[in-house]
Scaffold this motif. Structure first.
Motif, PDB file in Angstrom:
ATOM      1  N   ASN A  39       0.652  -1.093  -0.395  1.00  0.00           N
ATOM      2  CA  ASN A  39       0.266  -0.101   0.046  1.00  0.00           C
ATOM      3  C   ASN A  39       0.755   1.203   0.069  1.00  0.00           C
ATOM      4  O   ASN A  39       1.375   1.386   1.125  1.00  0.00           O
ATOM      5  CB  ASN A  39      -0.640  -0.192   1.536  1.00  0.00           C
ATOM      6  N   PHE A  40       1.124   1.729  -1.339  1.00  0.00           N
ATOM      7  CA  PHE A  40       2.309   2.857  -0.777  1.00  0.00           C
ATOM      8  C   PHE A  40       1.203   4.261  -1.579  1.00  0.00           C
ATOM      9  O   PHE A  40      -0.008   4.146  -1.536  1.00  0.00           O
ATOM     10  CB  PHE A  40       2.852   2.837  -2.565  1.00  0.00           C
ATOM     11  N   LEU A  41       1.941   4.756  -0.920  1.00  0.00           N
ATOM     12  CA  LEU A  41       1.099   6.806  -1.633  1.00  0.00           C
ATOM     13  C   LEU A  41       2.628   7.178  -2.740  1.00  0.00           C
ATOM     14  O   LEU A  41       3.309   7.091  -2.326  1.00  0.00           O
ATOM     15  CB  LEU A  41       1.789   7.656  -0.026  1.00  0.00           C
ATOM     16  N   LEU A  42       2.660   7.640  -2.999  1.00  0.00           N
ATOM     17  CA  LEU A  42       3.360   7.936  -4.200  1.00  0.00           C
ATOM     18  C   LEU A  42       2.999   8.956  -4.663  1.00  0.00           C
ATOM     19  O   LEU A  42       1.912  10.199  -5.250  1.00  0.00           O
ATOM     20  CB  LEU A  42       2.287   7.025  -6.192  1.00  0.00           C
ATOM     21  N   TRP A  43       4.396  10.235  -5.200  1.00  0.00           N
ATOM     22  CA  TRP A  43       4.269  11.592  -5.709  1.00  0.00           C
ATOM     23  C   TRP A  43       3.627  11.493  -7.399  1.00  0.00           C
ATOM     24  O   TRP A  43       4.816  10.514  -7.741  1.00  0.00           O
ATOM     25  CB  TRP A  43       5.429  11.635  -5.772  1.00  0.00           C
ATOM     26  N   LYS A  44       3.438  12.197  -7.658  1.00  0.00           N
ATOM     27  CA  LYS A  44       3.183  11.250  -9.069  1.00  0.00           C
ATOM     28  C   LYS A  44       3.072  13.218  -9.673  1.00  0.00           C
ATOM     29  O   LYS A  44       2.593  13.488 -11.126  1.00  0.00           O
ATOM     30  CB  LYS A  44       0.934  11.350  -9.311  1.00  0.00           C
ATOM     31  N   GLY A  45       3.072  14.296  -9.214  1.00  0.00           N
ATOM     32  CA  GLY A  45       4.008  15.913  -9.426  1.00  0.00           C
ATOM     33  C   GLY A  45       5.144  15.551 -10.046  1.00  0.00           C
ATOM     34  O   GLY A  45       5.588  14.500 -10.272  1.00  0.00           O
ATOM     35  N   ASP A  46       5.148  16.869 -10.962  1.00  0.00           N
ATOM     36  CA  ASP A  46       7.006  17.269 -11.406  1.00  0.00           C
ATOM     37  C   ASP A  46       7.994  16.770 -11.095  1.00  0.00           C
ATOM     38  O   ASP A  46       7.303  16.655  -9.116  1.00  0.00           O
ATOM     39  CB  ASP A  46       6.555  18.483 -11.446  1.00  0.00           C
ATOM     40  N   MET A  47       8.440  16.492 -11.037  1.00  0.00           N
ATOM     41  CA  MET A  47       9.699  15.726  -9.892  1.00  0.00           C
ATOM     42  C   MET A  47      11.195  16.516 -11.109  1.00  0.00           C
ATOM     43  O   MET A  47      11.346  15.169 -12.022  1.00  0.00           O
ATOM     44  CB  MET A  47       9.857  14.332  -9.938  1.00  0.00           C
ATOM     45  N   ASP A  48      11.743  16.678 -10.880  1.00  0.00           N
ATOM     46  CA  ASP A  48      13.708  16.836 -12.109  1.00  0.00           C
ATOM     47  C   ASP A  48      13.917  15.710 -10.910  1.00  0.00           C
ATOM     48  O   ASP A  48      13.997  14.402 -10.685  1.00  0.00           O
ATOM     49  CB  ASP A  48      13.780  17.806 -11.173  1.00  0.00           C
TER      50      ASP A  48
END
Length: 93
Positions: free
Chosen positions: A76-85
């Motif tokens: 069960n993950f919480l994933l960052w989907k926003g912009d990332m360098d």
């Protein structure tokens, strides 16, 4: 794009809560530091993806919870989907 994965299982529930609180408390401070961008706005999970029955925002923090009605089934993950360098530095305080 790199993603920050945070697993939630009963043995790391406290660590997850502590990490979420740290991210929330440092979000405003990091915005003011030159060159840093906050990944969490302290209000909602904009830019993040995860099971809504397990992840929420409360008092500027991201708690991860499982219950009898909504058990963690597998990972069960919480994933960052926003912009990332592709190359970044993470700073927490």
């Amino acid at each position: 794009m790199k993603r920050i994965l945070i697993p939630t299982v009963p043995s790391v529930a406290f660590t997850l809560s502590l990490l979420a609180a740290t991210i929330a408390l440092s979000a405003v401070a990091e915005e003011s530091e030159a060159g840093f961008k906050s990944l969490f706005n302290g209000k909602d999970l904009a830019g993040w993806a995860g099971r809504p029955q397990h992840w929420s925002v409360e008092d500027g923090a991201i708690p991860g919870r499982t219950t009898k009605e909504h058990p963690a089934e597998g990972k069960n993950f919480l994933l960052w989907k926003g912009d990332m360098d592709s190359d970044f530095e993470m700073s927490l305080s």
